[in-house]
Scaffold this motif. Structure first.
Motif, mmCIF file in Angstrom:
data_model
loop_
_atom_site.group_PDB
_atom_site.id
_atom_site.type_symbol
_atom_site.label_atom_id
_atom_site.label_comp_id
_atom_site.label_asym_id
_atom_site.label_seq_id
_atom_site.Cartn_x
_atom_site.Cartn_y
_atom_site.Cartn_z
ATOM 1 N N GLU A 1 51.186 22.245 65.325
ATOM 2 C CA GLU A 1 51.066 21.987 63.804
ATOM 3 C C GLU A 1 52.380 22.320 63.028
ATOM 4 O OE1 GLU A 1 48.633 25.847 63.690
ATOM 5 O OE2 GLU A 1 50.114 26.384 61.886
ATOM 6 N N TRP A 2 53.323 22.685 63.581
ATOM 7 C CA TRP A 2 54.502 22.902 62.982
ATOM 8 C C TRP A 2 55.575 21.816 62.900
ATOM 9 C CZ3 TRP A 2 55.030 27.585 60.594
ATOM 10 C CH2 TRP A 2 54.351 28.503 61.129
ATOM 11 N N SER B 1 54.408 24.762 58.709
ATOM 12 C CA SER B 1 52.920 24.616 59.151
ATOM 13 C C SER B 1 52.216 23.466 58.349
ATOM 14 C CB SER B 1 52.400 26.052 58.893
ATOM 15 O OG SER B 1 50.957 25.780 59.364
ATOM 16 N N SER B 2 51.869 22.728 58.979
ATOM 17 C CA SER B 2 51.002 21.532 58.567
ATOM 18 C C SER B 2 49.795 22.114 58.208
ATOM 19 C CB SER B 2 50.946 20.338 59.307
ATOM 20 O OG SER B 2 50.333 20.671 60.469
ATOM 21 N N VAL B 3 49.148 23.267 58.793
ATOM 22 C CA VAL B 3 47.767 23.962 58.431
ATOM 23 C C VAL B 3 47.961 24.708 57.163
ATOM 24 C CG1 VAL B 3 46.174 25.398 59.410
ATOM 25 C CG2 VAL B 3 47.234 23.599 60.695
ATOM 26 N N THR B 4 48.896 25.674 57.150
ATOM 27 C CA THR B 4 48.857 26.613 56.085
ATOM 28 C C THR B 4 50.072 26.557 55.258
ATOM 29 O OG1 THR B 4 50.561 28.130 57.307
ATOM 30 C CG2 THR B 4 48.104 28.085 58.112
ATOM 31 N N GLU C 1 52.900 27.501 55.656
ATOM 32 C CA GLU C 1 53.950 28.627 55.608
ATOM 33 C C GLU C 1 55.354 27.858 56.055
ATOM 34 O OE1 GLU C 1 51.740 32.287 57.577
ATOM 35 O OE2 GLU C 1 51.093 30.314 58.573
ATOM 36 N N ARG D 1 58.741 28.852 57.845
ATOM 37 C CA ARG D 1 59.743 29.920 58.974
ATOM 38 C C ARG D 1 61.079 29.437 59.080
ATOM 39 N NH1 ARG D 1 56.172 32.747 56.843
ATOM 40 N NH2 ARG D 1 54.428 33.615 58.062
ATOM 41 N N PRO E 1 53.769 28.710 50.217
ATOM 42 C CA PRO E 1 52.694 27.696 50.802
ATOM 43 C C PRO E 1 51.953 26.776 49.816
ATOM 44 C CG PRO E 1 52.677 29.853 51.990
ATOM 45 C CD PRO E 1 53.584 29.802 50.739
ATOM 46 N N LEU F 1 51.267 22.972 50.133
ATOM 47 C CA LEU F 1 49.888 22.498 50.539
ATOM 48 C C LEU F 1 49.368 21.515 49.318
ATOM 49 C CD1 LEU F 1 48.055 25.387 51.813
ATOM 50 C CD2 LEU F 1 48.584 23.397 53.163
#
Lengths: 677, 323
Positions: free
Chosen positions: A410-411, A544-547, A549, A551, A669, A673
């Protein structure tokens, strides 16, 4: 070198301002305004005075006298006007901290409140052009024809960036312990980045000759600029001590630090860049919108780094300020350069993409021969060397510039680069060096070690100047009774104090007993050069493509900052600055409370700074840079350049990872998003 | 801090006997002491229950009983917990910092209060702190606040990670109090704000949590994931504790989803669970289930991102468990 005071610090023996054992000490606790604008109608201290242990309540009802002309943030209780929510409007003095704090909670303050305005906008009708920006730069600069340069450009970038209110947040809270002696002399243990300046300020505020004031700050737990100027707690401690006739101690709470110890102004910055097909700039314009208070003018020099970075036939910079019902912004690590280079270096990345050009090469193509705005020669400039060395170490040559195509589950993975710069100046300083009875050397200077390792660096400088082992040199600093010295600020401390120490040691060597130095004439005679340190920062991010976030698995800085006095201390300064820059990029943000005024998120649970888990791999290296025009150490200051450019490099990497350009810091995020869902 | 009396109880029964209006029980103090310093909590009297003999983790038949005074660290590193309830260990470890976890207790973790900026600042209004004074978060800073189950009076979130895992595990909270002993099944301990945002839980005055009892671990794969912009020592923007049991036929036999950071209480996504059970374990089904759950969301302008974030998190987490 290891830090000379390392052992006393980790064993808890190092004495900070609030820790001096003073007999008969009392405690003060401030009462803060709960309105953002208006007047204090009445302060009712009756209930507070009836509380246990309470000795006095100070307020505008019976203001203890101060000399006129004090800084608006320091002229406590001299006016009934309220300039911002959180301003100190009264204070309780009691026999214990707890009693003072409990009584402060029952002081009743009645106000006549007015409508407040705490919102910075680029179209604010109150925007004006200050006479100069900090510390004494011209407000605007203009060279060539911007509009013509943009018109002839093959590619134009016209973008707006925003940075939030940021707070310095040193670990040690601002504190002061004040004692008056029988002759009317004042001693203040203060959390000061410079005891000479703190002494001078307090002397002025209390209308005393300088000789009657002594400020001691042997250990300071960080400042990042927020302790560079005298803060209200020092004035309040001295004022309260005079009123109650006993020593008074104050330690601000973290929340109070957010209110009354300064912050970095929010900025709105518009950048217009034009370039020809080869990437050479045809125009570069940088306009910064910022805030100050109704008490004092603080004009952050946000667009000034743009005056020195890139060659262009048309260059314009401007600063506009608006007075809001807020606390006065102040110094925070790399004021000007830090927010300004965030915008410029983000815009350069956008230009590189618009041109289809590598962002390292774009910067190389625009390397100037002389300082673009002034035309002054550089004393040394190795930005290109930093970019090349960083690219080599980071593995930049294999980079595919296409945004949003590298994935690990997902990253989304991206890399980014940005340049760093910071002025390399020095100020006049005095110093004294003597041979002690045992043959060791004592070096005295009213320098400050605010956690930077200054005591250690100065020991090394003196030892080298004397040609002896560092163990035989003892540096005494942090006391205004020592030879006068400038503050630890503007990345000028080591250069300024070190110059004086070297001269004092030289004189000692010829004299055999003592050397006294004052570098005022020497510094005045410095030739006209553009003096700056440069650097390049390379960042890898995972988004993260989900959240949403973000890093940062890798953060590399390469710097060219003259001769490095001490590698161990220097690395700490660089990576500390870079880590703080990461905080600016990804998490640090103080919110302004539109409804009530003042700030929100006034603690470290809400105002996030990076944790160790956020910086798994941060590294700083430097080029061997020779520059004979600087100072006897051939050094450039390194306290601030580390924070300059990091946030831009992160934002550029986030774009490379995601294909989405976030132009408002911090890159949290929600901003990743929202455009994507 | 307002001066207060302090006494230490030797037994739960004694602690309850010591209770009187104005009394608060003190566990690790990592939240309560902060709130007292801020003037948000002003107890007249503290009864210290942190050293009650409620600090053991015991296997009782097929269940595990965790004493209320067990420290968060001890819970997270307990071999039995790690083996049988890895989701719970993970959730606890994502909370706070090592230093805080060393001190904080299980009951205290459940009863920690919202970190809403207005709640923690006594100079600003807050319906939870001062009923009827208003909720400035709705027009102001609500970036990290609730999108589900909020009311006009309050949009606060419950900050606990552990409670989210306990909600998914359907733990039982054992309580003693002036009205006797009772058992509250999770997620029933915490309540939605409604018209009484000052009440975080269904506990009555004087109630004392004595233990948390874990039923046998549910069938299927479990996970806890926490989303935050800082990699450590931050409250969840959104978190999820999920259990997914997929049969050999590819049909969802069991599913539990608990969400943190989205509501005034750990939020069981019952609509999503019901939509999934008996259906296929596919990404499409997960997405439909997440969307069914989030139809009830009432986001505010600055926390609207939590809707796609929660949706993505549910889908991604279930996909991970299904594979």
């Amino acid at each position: 070198m290891n830090r000379i005071e390392g052992r006393v610090k980790v064993t808890g023996l190092a004495t900070y301002a609030a820790e001096y054992p003073v007999e008969d000490v009392t405690y003060a606790f401030p009462v803060q305004s709960q309105i953002a604008k208006g007047r204090v109608r009445h302060v009712d201290a009756q209930d507070a005075l009836a509380m246990p242990g309470v000795l006095a309540v100070l307020s505008g009802e019976d203001p203890p006298p101060l000399a006129s002309g004090a800084d608006g943030e320091l002229a406590l209780f001299q006016s009934r006007e309220v300039a911002y929510r959180g301003q100190i409007v009264a204070a309780v003095v009691a026999d214990t901290y707890e009693n003072a704090r409990a009584a402060a909670a029952v002081v009743r303050v009645d106000y006549d409140s007015d409508d407040h305005d705490v919102s910075l906008r680029a179209d604010h009708p109150g925007l004006y052009k200050p006479d100069h920006v900090n510390p004494a730069y011209p407000t605007d600069s203009e060279k060539g024809d911007i509009e013509a340069g943009l018109a002839e450009a093959a590619t134009v970038v016209d973008v707006v960036y925003e940075t939030p209110v940021l707070h310095n947040n040193p670990m040690e809270p601002h504190a002061a312990l004040a004692c008056w002696d029988d002759e009317g002399g004042l001693l203040v243990y203060d959390t000061a980045q410079g005891t000479t300046l703190s002494r001078d300020t307090l002397a002025q505020v209390f209308g005393l000759p300088k000789e009657r004031v002594r400020v001691v700050s042997r250990h300071v737990g960080g400042g990042f600029g927020s302790k560079g100027t005298t803060r209200p707690q020092a004035v309040l401690a001295a004022m309260a001590a005079r009123v109650v006739g006993r020593p008074v101690k104050i330690v601000l709470t973290r929340q109070q630090m957010f209110d009354v110890t300064g912050y970095r102004t929010p900025t709105i910055q518009r950048l217009r860049l034009g370039a020809d097909a080869q990437g050479r700039l045809t125009a570069l314009e940088h306009v910064a919108y910022e805030q100050t208070s109704t008490l004092e003018e603080f004009a952050e020099q946000t667009a000034t780094p743009t005056r020195i970075m890139y060659a262009t036939p048309a260059l314009r910079t401007a600063h506009r300020l608006v007075r809001l019902d807020v606390a006065t912004p102040s110094w925070m690590r790399a004021p000007g350069e830090c927010p300004g280079m965030y915008a410029l270096e983000s815009a350069m990345d956008e230009l590189a993409y618009a041109l289809g050009m590598d962002p390292v090469e774009l910067r190389v193509v625009n390397e100037p021969e002389t300082e673009p705005d002034s035309g002054l020669p550089f004393s040394s400039r190795n930005l290109v060397g930093c970019l090349r060395e960083g690219a080599r170490r980071f593995g930049w040559e294999h980079r595919d510039p296409t945004p949003g195509v590298r994935r690990d589950g997902e990253w989304l993975i991206g890399t980014g680069v940005a340049a760093s710069t910071y002025p390399a100046r020095r100020r006049p300083s005095k110093a004294r060096a003597v041979v002690e009875d045992d043959g060791d050397f004592l070096v005295q200077v009213a320098a400050a070690d605010i956690g930077t390792g200054a005591r250690t660096a100065l020991t090394r400088i003196a030892a080298e100047a004397l040609g002896v082992a560092p163990e035989r040199v003892h540096v005494e600093l942090g006391d205004s009774d020592l030879p006068e010295a400038p503050v630890a600020g503007g990345s000028m401390g080591t250069a300024s104090w070190g110059s004086a120490i070297v001269r004092a040691c030289e004189e000692l060597k010829s004299d055999g007993k003592e050397g006294l130095a004052d570098t005022t004439e020497e510094v005045r005679g410095d030739a006209a050069f553009s003096r700056h340190a440069f650097g390049a920062q390379f960042v890898e991010v995972r988004v993260s493509s989900v959240t949403g976030e973000v890093r940062v698995p890798r953060l590399l800085g390469v710097f060219a900052a003259g001769r490095i006095v001490d590698p161990k201390l220097a690395r700490s300064q660089f990576i500390g600055g870079m880590t703080m820059g990461m905080g600016m990029g990804l998490m640090e943000e103080t919110l302004t409370d539109e409804e009530f005024g003042g700030f929100l998120r006034r603690d470290l649970a809400q105002y996030h700074v990076p944790a160790c888990a956020d910086v798994p791999d941060v590294e700083a290296v430097w080029l061997d840079e020779r520059d004979a025009e600087l100072n006897p150490m051939a050094s450039k200051g390194i306290g601030e350049i580390g924070i300059v450019g990091t946030a831009a490099a992160i934002g550029n990497a986030v774009y490379h990872a995601t294909g989405h350009r976030v132009r408002e810091l911090p890159i949290t995020p929600d901003k990743i998003l929202m455009p994507r869902f | 801090m307002k001066p207060f009396d302090y006494t230490r109880a030797d037994s739960a029964a004694q602690a309850v006997r010591e209770y009187a209006p104005g009394t608060m029980y003190l566990g690790g103090g990592t939240n309560l002491v902060d709130l007292m310093r801020l003037g948000v909590a002003e107890p007249e009297r503290l009864v210290d229950v942190s050293r009650l003999p409620l600090d053991t983790i015991e296997s009782v038949r097929d269940r595990v009983r965790v004493g209320a005074a067990v420290r968060n660290t001890d819970l997270a590193v307990d071999p039995m917990i790690r083996a049988r309830y890895p989701m719970l260990a993970r959730a606890v470890l994502t909370g706070a910092s090592g230093q805080v976890r060393n001190v904080a207790t299980v009951a205290g973790n459940l009863l920690q209060r919202t970190r809403c900026a207005y709640f923690q600042d006594v100079t600003r209004p807050c319906n939870k702190r001062r009923p009827g004074s208003g909720c400035p978060a709705i027009a102001g800073d609500h970036t990290n606040l609730a999108i589900l189950g909020s009311s006009e009076a309050c949009v606060a979130t419950h900050p606990s990670d552990m409670a989210v895992a306990l909600a998914a595990l359907e733990a039982e909270v054992h309580v003693t109090g002036p009205g006797g002993d009772r058992i509250i099944p999770m997620p029933g301990l915490h309540r939605l704000p409604g018209e009484e945002p000052e009440r975080d839980t269904v506990l009555e005055p004087g109630d004392l949590i004595t233990a948390v009892e874990l039923p046998p671990p549910p069938a299927g794969a479990t996970v806890y994931r926490k989303v935050r912009e800082r990699a450590s020592f931050a409250f969840a923007l959104v978190s999820i504790a999920a259990v997914l049991d997929v049969g050999d036929d590819g049909v969802v036999a069991g599913c539990r989803i608990a969400l943190g950071g989205v509501a005034h209480a750990p939020w069981r996504a019952e609509r999503a669970e019901q939509a999934l059970i008996g259906g296929p374990a596919t990404g499409e089904a997960f997405l439909r289930a997440a969307e069914a759950e989030l139809e009830q969301a009432r986001p505010l302008p600055r926390n609207a991102y939590k809707v796609p974030l929660t949706r993505n998190l549910i889908v991604s987490t279930l996909e991970g468990l299904a594979s």
